[in-house]
Design a protein around this motif. Structure first.
Motif, mmCIF file in Angstrom:
data_model
loop_
_atom_site.group_PDB
_atom_site.id
_atom_site.type_symbol
_atom_site.label_atom_id
_atom_site.label_comp_id
_atom_site.label_asym_id
_atom_site.label_seq_id
_atom_site.Cartn_x
_atom_site.Cartn_y
_atom_site.Cartn_z
ATOM 1 N N THR A 57 -4.708 -48.482 -20.392
ATOM 2 C CA THR A 57 -3.913 -47.404 -20.205
ATOM 3 C C THR A 57 -2.512 -47.581 -21.083
ATOM 4 O O THR A 57 -1.970 -48.633 -20.795
ATOM 5 C CB THR A 57 -3.455 -47.481 -18.707
ATOM 6 N N LYS A 60 1.476 -48.769 -20.650
ATOM 7 C CA LYS A 60 1.857 -49.381 -19.510
ATOM 8 C C LYS A 60 2.812 -50.485 -19.289
ATOM 9 O O LYS A 60 3.689 -50.859 -18.561
ATOM 10 C CB LYS A 60 0.485 -50.185 -18.908
ATOM 11 N N TYR A 83 4.771 -42.912 -26.163
ATOM 12 C CA TYR A 83 3.359 -42.509 -25.458
ATOM 13 C C TYR A 83 3.586 -40.858 -24.656
ATOM 14 O O TYR A 83 4.465 -40.728 -24.235
ATOM 15 C CB TYR A 83 3.045 -43.479 -24.170
ATOM 16 N N ALA A 84 2.647 -40.204 -25.291
ATOM 17 C CA ALA A 84 2.737 -38.914 -24.961
ATOM 18 C C ALA A 84 3.054 -38.766 -23.507
ATOM 19 O O ALA A 84 3.676 -37.319 -23.026
ATOM 20 C CB ALA A 84 1.501 -38.106 -25.534
ATOM 21 N N LYS A 85 2.248 -39.166 -22.537
ATOM 22 C CA LYS A 85 2.386 -39.064 -21.342
ATOM 23 C C LYS A 85 3.657 -39.302 -20.449
ATOM 24 O O LYS A 85 4.093 -38.923 -19.454
ATOM 25 C CB LYS A 85 1.078 -39.308 -20.405
ATOM 26 N N HIS A 86 4.503 -40.034 -21.091
ATOM 27 C CA HIS A 86 5.765 -40.507 -20.842
ATOM 28 C C HIS A 86 6.929 -39.363 -20.497
ATOM 29 O O HIS A 86 6.876 -38.474 -21.529
ATOM 30 C CB HIS A 86 6.421 -41.547 -21.529
ATOM 31 N N SER A 87 7.644 -39.174 -19.604
ATOM 32 C CA SER A 87 8.580 -38.222 -19.332
ATOM 33 C C SER A 87 9.656 -38.466 -20.610
ATOM 34 O O SER A 87 9.657 -39.299 -20.860
ATOM 35 C CB SER A 87 9.248 -38.328 -18.163
ATOM 36 N N ARG A 91 11.006 -42.132 -21.855
ATOM 37 C CA ARG A 91 10.936 -42.474 -23.218
ATOM 38 C C ARG A 91 12.366 -43.204 -23.732
ATOM 39 O O ARG A 91 12.442 -43.839 -24.629
ATOM 40 C CB ARG A 91 10.646 -41.395 -24.136
#
Ligand SMILES: Nc1nc2c(ncn2[C@@H]2O[C@H](COP(=O)(O)OP(=O)(O)O)[C@@H](O)[C@H]2O)c(=O)[nH]1
Ligand SMILES: [Mg+2]
Length: 191
Positions: A57, A60, A83-87, A91
């Motif tokens: 993942t 993490k 990481y692209a899925k971080h808000s 970030r």
């Protein structure tokens, strides 16, 4: 110190100010975008498969992890960024944590290893980090990891692109955490 790593142990995790190790041992910092293979590179260098948890993942790890090498120097694993899925908020938090480490006096790493994916080259936050490292006179090398995924001409093109950007004073080392290629060259630069 010679290039043989005889011991490597996890010492502590740090999430914020005031509890960096104060024992005066030198630190070598590892930074890079999430998923470039930072954990794999550290494990390959120390010859242990799972000293640093290579997570399936991405994104993490939010801590700064300290590993004591040969009882005399720390490898410091900083959180992967981008990481692209971080808000945007997350970030920004990571970015601040990383910058805090480089700016704090107790850290002052003797060498920083900036790891990139050879296929992607330098990205924006890598460039920002290089500017910070330059500003604070922190010696650094760039590792082009996953070089095994490129053929010879792609690899040449990638390394040249990175070198052109960072300038001739910053070593750019082709490496594969998978095959072990580049290991000795990197250890020679950092130890
Ligand atoms: N082919 C190849 N895959 C790699 C290499 N280094 C890491 N990987 C893979 O890239 C993924 C991310 O690796 P990891 O070490 O967890 O990246 P991190 O997020 O930067 O710590 C994993 O699936 C690794 O197996 C390499 O040199 N070559
Ligand atoms: Mg990792």
């Amino acid at each position: 110190m010679n290039m043989v790593i005889t011991s490597a142990q996890f010492i502590l995790s740090v999430v914020g100010s005031h509890n960096l190790p104060q024992d005066g041992k030198q630190q070598i910092a590892f930074i890079g975008r999430s998923n470039v293979g930072k954990s794999s590179v550290i494990n390959m260098l120390v010859g242990q498969n799972s000293l640093v948890h290579s997570s399936s993942t991405p994104g993490k790890t939010r801590q700064i992890n300290f590993f004591l090498i040969n009882d005399e120097i720390y490898f410091v694993d900083l959180p992967g960024y981008g990481y692209a899925k971080h808000s945007a908020k997350k970030r920004e938090k990571l970015r601040k944590l990383i910058l805090w480490y480089f700016i704090s006096k107790e850290a002052n790493p003797v060498m920083t290893v900036l790891i990139v994916d050879a296929r992607a080259g330098l990205r924006d936050f890598d460039r920002e980090m290089i500017a910070v490292l330059d500003e604070y006179d922190c010696p650094h090398v760039v590792v082009a990891n996953k070089i095994d995924k490129l053929n010879q001409s792609q690899s040449h093109h990638s390394l040249k692109g990175i070198s052109d950007e960072v300038g001739e004073n910053v070593p750019v080392i082709p490496l594969s955490a998978k095959s072990g290629r580049g290991r000795d060259q990197l250890l020679a630069k950092i130890l």
